[in-house]
Scaffold this motif. Structure first.
Motif, short mmCIF file in Angstrom:
data_model
loop_
_atom_site.label_atom_id
_atom_site.label_comp_id
_atom_site.label_asym_id
_atom_site.label_seq_id
_atom_site.Cartn_x
_atom_site.Cartn_y
_atom_site.Cartn_z
N ALA A 167 1.04 -1.18 0.11
CA ALA A 167 -0.07 -0.50 -0.26
C ALA A 167 1.17 1.02 -0.27
CB ALA A 167 -0.84 0.05 1.34
N PRO A 168 1.83 1.36 -1.26
CA PRO A 168 2.51 2.42 -1.28
C PRO A 168 1.73 4.10 -0.77
CG PRO A 168 2.35 1.65 -3.15
CD PRO A 168 0.90 0.82 -2.83
N LEU A 169 2.75 4.64 -0.18
CA LEU A 169 2.38 6.08 -0.10
C LEU A 169 0.98 6.83 -0.82
CD1 LEU A 169 1.31 8.35 2.46
CD2 LEU A 169 3.47 9.29 1.26
N GLU A 170 1.51 7.32 -1.86
CA GLU A 170 0.93 7.69 -3.18
C GLU A 170 -0.60 7.34 -3.39
OE1 GLU A 170 1.83 10.00 -7.79
OE2 GLU A 170 3.33 8.36 -6.04
N LYS A 171 -0.81 5.64 -3.05
CA LYS A 171 -1.69 4.97 -3.54
C LYS A 171 -2.81 4.68 -2.42
CE LYS A 171 -1.08 2.80 -7.95
NZ LYS A 171 -2.33 2.97 -9.11
N ARG A 172 -1.97 5.15 -1.01
CA ARG A 172 -3.25 5.51 0.34
C ARG A 172 -3.48 6.65 0.20
NH1 ARG A 172 0.65 4.37 3.25
NH2 ARG A 172 0.91 5.64 4.79
N VAL A 173 -2.65 7.69 0.49
CA VAL A 173 -3.96 8.93 -0.65
C VAL A 173 -4.29 9.05 -1.32
CG1 VAL A 173 -3.17 11.45 -0.66
CG2 VAL A 173 -1.58 10.41 0.72
N GLU A 174 -4.36 8.68 -2.34
CA GLU A 174 -5.47 8.70 -3.31
C GLU A 174 -6.53 7.69 -3.27
OE1 GLU A 174 -6.31 6.27 -7.99
OE2 GLU A 174 -4.35 6.68 -6.82
N VAL A 175 -6.69 6.80 -2.67
CA VAL A 175 -7.73 5.83 -1.80
C VAL A 175 -8.65 6.66 -0.57
CG1 VAL A 175 -7.06 3.67 -2.90
CG2 VAL A 175 -6.58 4.40 0.07
N VAL A 176 -7.60 7.34 0.24
CA VAL A 176 -8.46 7.49 1.79
C VAL A 176 -8.40 8.98 0.77
CG1 VAL A 176 -7.62 8.50 3.88
CG2 VAL A 176 -7.14 6.29 3.06
N MET A 177 -8.34 10.27 0.46
CA MET A 177 -8.41 11.66 0.33
C MET A 177 -10.10 11.35 -0.78
SD MET A 177 -7.04 13.08 1.32
CE MET A 177 -8.24 14.68 0.80
N ARG A 178 -10.11 9.81 -1.84
CA ARG A 178 -11.48 9.96 -2.41
C ARG A 178 -12.89 9.52 -1.17
NH1 ARG A 178 -9.89 5.89 -6.58
NH2 ARG A 178 -9.98 4.32 -5.32
N ALA A 179 -12.58 8.66 -0.09
CA ALA A 179 -13.39 8.25 1.03
C ALA A 179 -13.59 10.01 1.76
CB ALA A 179 -13.11 7.18 1.67
N ILE A 180 -12.36 10.27 2.09
CA ILE A 180 -12.64 11.76 2.79
C ILE A 180 -13.77 12.78 2.00
CG2 ILE A 180 -11.49 13.44 3.68
CD1 ILE A 180 -9.49 11.59 4.70
N ASN A 181 -13.09 12.62 0.41
CA ASN A 181 -13.88 13.37 -0.29
C ASN A 181 -15.81 13.87 0.07
OD1 ASN A 181 -12.16 16.05 -0.06
ND2 ASN A 181 -10.90 14.14 -2.53
N HIS A 182 -15.90 12.09 -0.42
CA HIS A 182 -17.08 11.93 -0.64
C HIS A 182 -17.58 11.98 0.52
CE1 HIS A 182 -19.94 8.66 -1.69
NE2 HIS A 182 -20.00 8.03 -0.45
N VAL A 183 -17.19 11.34 1.44
CA VAL A 183 -17.69 11.81 2.63
C VAL A 183 -18.40 13.47 2.83
CG1 VAL A 183 -17.78 11.75 5.04
CG2 VAL A 183 -17.12 9.70 4.05
N ALA A 184 -17.24 14.06 2.85
CA ALA A 184 -17.24 15.92 2.71
C ALA A 184 -18.88 15.78 1.60
CB ALA A 184 -15.86 16.42 2.51
N ASP A 185 -18.57 15.86 0.85
CA ASP A 185 -19.62 15.47 0.20
C ASP A 185 -21.26 15.22 0.41
OD1 ASP A 185 -18.13 17.49 -2.00
OD2 ASP A 185 -17.81 15.66 -3.09
N LYS A 186 -20.93 14.60 1.85
CA LYS A 186 -22.34 14.17 2.13
C LYS A 186 -23.09 14.49 2.91
CE LYS A 186 -23.84 9.77 0.08
NZ LYS A 186 -24.08 8.78 0.40
N THR A 187 -21.60 15.24 4.01
CA THR A 187 -22.47 15.75 5.27
C THR A 187 -21.56 16.92 5.13
OG1 THR A 187 -20.27 14.41 5.91
CG2 THR A 187 -22.12 12.91 6.48
N GLY A 188 -21.01 17.54 4.57
CA GLY A 188 -20.12 18.66 5.05
C GLY A 188 -18.58 19.16 6.08
N LYS A 189 -18.75 17.86 6.18
CA LYS A 189 -17.47 17.36 7.54
C LYS A 189 -16.33 16.81 6.78
CE LYS A 189 -16.05 15.92 11.94
NZ LYS A 189 -17.07 15.48 13.37
N LYS A 190 -15.38 17.82 6.53
CA LYS A 190 -14.10 17.25 6.44
C LYS A 190 -13.02 16.25 7.26
CE LYS A 190 -9.80 17.62 3.25
NZ LYS A 190 -9.24 18.45 2.51
N VAL A 191 -12.89 14.86 7.74
CA VAL A 191 -12.44 14.51 9.11
C VAL A 191 -10.46 14.99 8.71
CG1 VAL A 191 -12.33 12.60 7.57
CG2 VAL A 191 -11.91 12.34 9.67
N MET A 192 -10.30 15.09 9.84
CA MET A 192 -8.87 15.65 9.48
C MET A 192 -8.02 13.98 9.46
SD MET A 192 -6.09 17.48 11.86
CE MET A 192 -6.21 18.70 11.75
#
Length: 418
Positions: free
Chosen positions: A196-221
Motif C-alpha cells: 500500500a504505497p503512500l501515493e496510492k494510500r493517499v489517493e484512496v483515503v482522500m477519495r473516501a474523505i471527499n465523498h463523505v464531505a460531499d454528503k455531510t459537509g464535514k472533512k475529517v482530519m
C-alpha cells in the motif's frame, strides 16, 4: 533566568559523593576531561565551563541501578541519589537542538562515576525562538481545521495496523467519516509499504474523505504517516497536500529532531508527532529523560500534536505520569509553542471521566482504536459513546448515570469495562 545560560536538572546516583559526581558531570560536558590538559585556563573555564547551581540529596540505595560503574576505595556499599542543577553557557552550543543535546546529555550516561543519571528538565533560553518557530497550527489551528470546539477532538487509528488492502481501507475510512469522527490516523507501522504505497494510500483515503464531505459537509482530519528518510519527507508531504490532505504524521524518534525541524520549515498542514520508541528513552527511572524535556524539544521543532499515552491504558506508564505529560504539553514555553496532547492506547468512552478529572482540560485529542471500532453497534456508536462520555465528564455527571439515558454508552461500558 540568565538568558545567556541554559539550566538542566538531573537525577543522579553515584558511589561517590554527590558533590564529586556533579563536578565530574559539569567538567565532562564542557571544558574538562579525565585529566587536566594544556589550554584549560581559569579564564577559559570561567567563560565556557558548566557550573553546578544546586545539589539536593534525595536518598540512598544499597545496590547500583545501572551496571558497569566504579566505586571508590573503601566504599561502604551505599549509593547516594540526588538532584542536581547545572548551568551551561549557551555560546557553547548556540540555538541548536542537536548540539544542546550533546551538551546536556552527551556521554553522561556512560560515566563510570555514575550508576544512574536521568535528565529531568531544561529551561530553554529565549534565543532558541530565533532558530525554532515551533508549531504552525497547535491547538487553535487544529480546532479550526476540524471545526471542533468545547470538547476533545475524538478520533481513531486505522486497524489492522498494517496489511489492510487498499479497497478495504477506502471502505473503512468512508465508514468512519460517515460515523462523524473528527480525526483518523495511520498506524505508525504503516508508512510506505509495498502492498500500500503512500501515493496510492493517499489517493484512496482522500477519495473516501471527499465523498463523505460531499454528503455531510464535514472533512475529517486524516494524519498520513509520511515517516521516511530526510529526502523523502518533502516528497511525501507534497503528495498529501496536493491531494487535499490536512495532516501529516511522523515518528519523531525515527526522523529525529532535525527531521522534524526540516519538515516544519515547509509543512502546510499540522504535524502529528508520534513518539514510538519513547519507552527506550524513559522506562528506567535512573536513565534517559523525562517527557518534560522531550516534549519541549519536539514542540520547538514543530510538532502540532504530541502523543502522551492514555489513562488506564495498555502500556506500563502510570496515570500520574500521563497526566504530567498532558499538562506539560499545555504549559507555554518561550511564551507560546502550543501543541495538542494526544491521549491514546487502550482508550474507550470510560477513560474520558478519569482523563478530564485528572487533566482538567478538553484541549486534548482522544484517540480510541478498538474502543471505537469494536463497539457492539459499530464505529458510529463507538464515536458517539466517546462524545457522550466527555459530555458527562464536563457536566460532572457519573458515567453510569449518563449511560442509563444513552444506550450506546451503556453498551460501551458492558463491552470495554474491566
Amino acid at each position: 533566568m540568565n538568558q545567556n545560560r541554559l539550566l538542566a536538572r538531573y537525577r543522579i546516583e553515584t558511589a561517590y559523593s554527590l558533590d564529586h559526581a556533579a563536578g565530574v558531570i559539569a567538567g565532562e560536558q564542557s571544558t574538562g576531561t579525565f585529566i587536566s590538559v594544556p589550554g584549560e585556563t581559569a579564564s577559559l573555564k570561567e567563560r565556557f565551563g558548566a557550573m553546578v547551581v544546586s545539589i539536593t540529596e534525595t536518598g540512598e540505595v544499597m545496590s547500583p541501578s545501572l551496571p558497569g560503574g566504579e566505586v571508590p576505595n573503601n566504599h561502604d556499599g551505599v549509593y547516594k541519589q540526588g538532584e542536581i542543577v547545572l548551568s551551561f553557557p549557551i555560546e557553547n552550543f548556540g540555538p541548536s537542538i542537536p548540539n544542546l543535546l550533546s551538551a546536556v546529555a552527551g556521554n553522561l550516561s556512560e560515566l563510570q562515576e555514575l550508576s544512574g543519571l536521568r535528565l529531568l528538565d531544561i529551561e530553554i533560553p529565549q534565543e532558541f525562538s530565533k532558530a525554532y518557530k515551533g508549531p504552525k497550527f497547535g491547538i487553535e489551528g487544529t480546532r479550526k481545521l476540524t471545526g471542533v470546539y468545547g470538547r476533545p477532538i475524538i478520533g481513531t487509528i486505522v486497524k489492522p495496523s498494517i496489511g489492510l488492502p487498499l479497497d478495504q481501507l477506502e471502505k473503512l475510512v468512508t465508514e468512519l467519516g460517515l460515523a462523524g469522527l473528527d480525526f483518523i490516523k495511520d498506524d505508525e507501522l504503516n508508512s510506505n509499504p509495498a502492498f500500500a504505497p503512500l501515493e496510492k494510500r493517499v489517493e484512496v483515503v482522500m477519495r473516501a474523505i471527499n465523498h463523505v464531505a460531499d454528503k455531510t459537509g464535514k472533512k475529517v482530519m486524516y494524519a498520513f504517516n509520511i515517516t521516511g528518510d530526510i529526502e523523502e519527507l518533502k516528497r511525501n508531504h507534497d503528495i498529501v497536500v496536493k491531494a487535499g490532505g490536512n495532516c501529516v504524521m511522523v515518528s519523531i524518534n525515527s526522523v529525529g529532531y532535525t527531521g522534524l525541524t526540516y519538515l516544519n520549515k515547509f509543512s502546510e498542514v499540522p504535524i502529528h508527532g508520534h513518539r514510538n520508541q519513547w519507552g527506550m528513552l524513559t522506562r528506567c527511572p535512573m536513565l534517559g529523560m523525562e517527557f518534560t524535556v522531550y516534549q519541549k524539544l519536539c514542540r520547538l521543532a514543530g510538532a502540532d500534536h504530541m502523543h502522551v499515552n492514555g489513562l488506564n491504558g495498555k502500556f506500563y506508564e502510570s496515570n500520574e505520569s500521563v497526566v504530567r505529560s498532558i499538562k506539560a504539553c499545555l504549559e507555554p514555553i518561550l511564551d507560546g509553542y502550543s501543541s495538542m496532547p494526544v491521549v491514546s492506547s487502550g482508550q474507550w468512552a470510560g477513560t474520558a471521566t478519569d482523563t478530564f478529572k485528572a487533566a482538567e482540560t478538553v484541549d486534548v485529542m482522544h484517540l480510541a482504536g478498538g474502543g471505537i471500532l469494536a463497539h457492539p453497534d459499530g464505529a458510529a456508536a463507538g464515536f458517539e459513546s466517546m462524545r457522550l462520555a466527555w459530555e458527562a465528564a464536563v457536566q460532572g455527571n457519573s458515567l453510569d448515570n449518563y449511560a442509563n439515558k444513552h444506550d450506546v454508552l451503556k453498551k460501551a461500558i458492558d463491552k470495554f469495562s474491566k
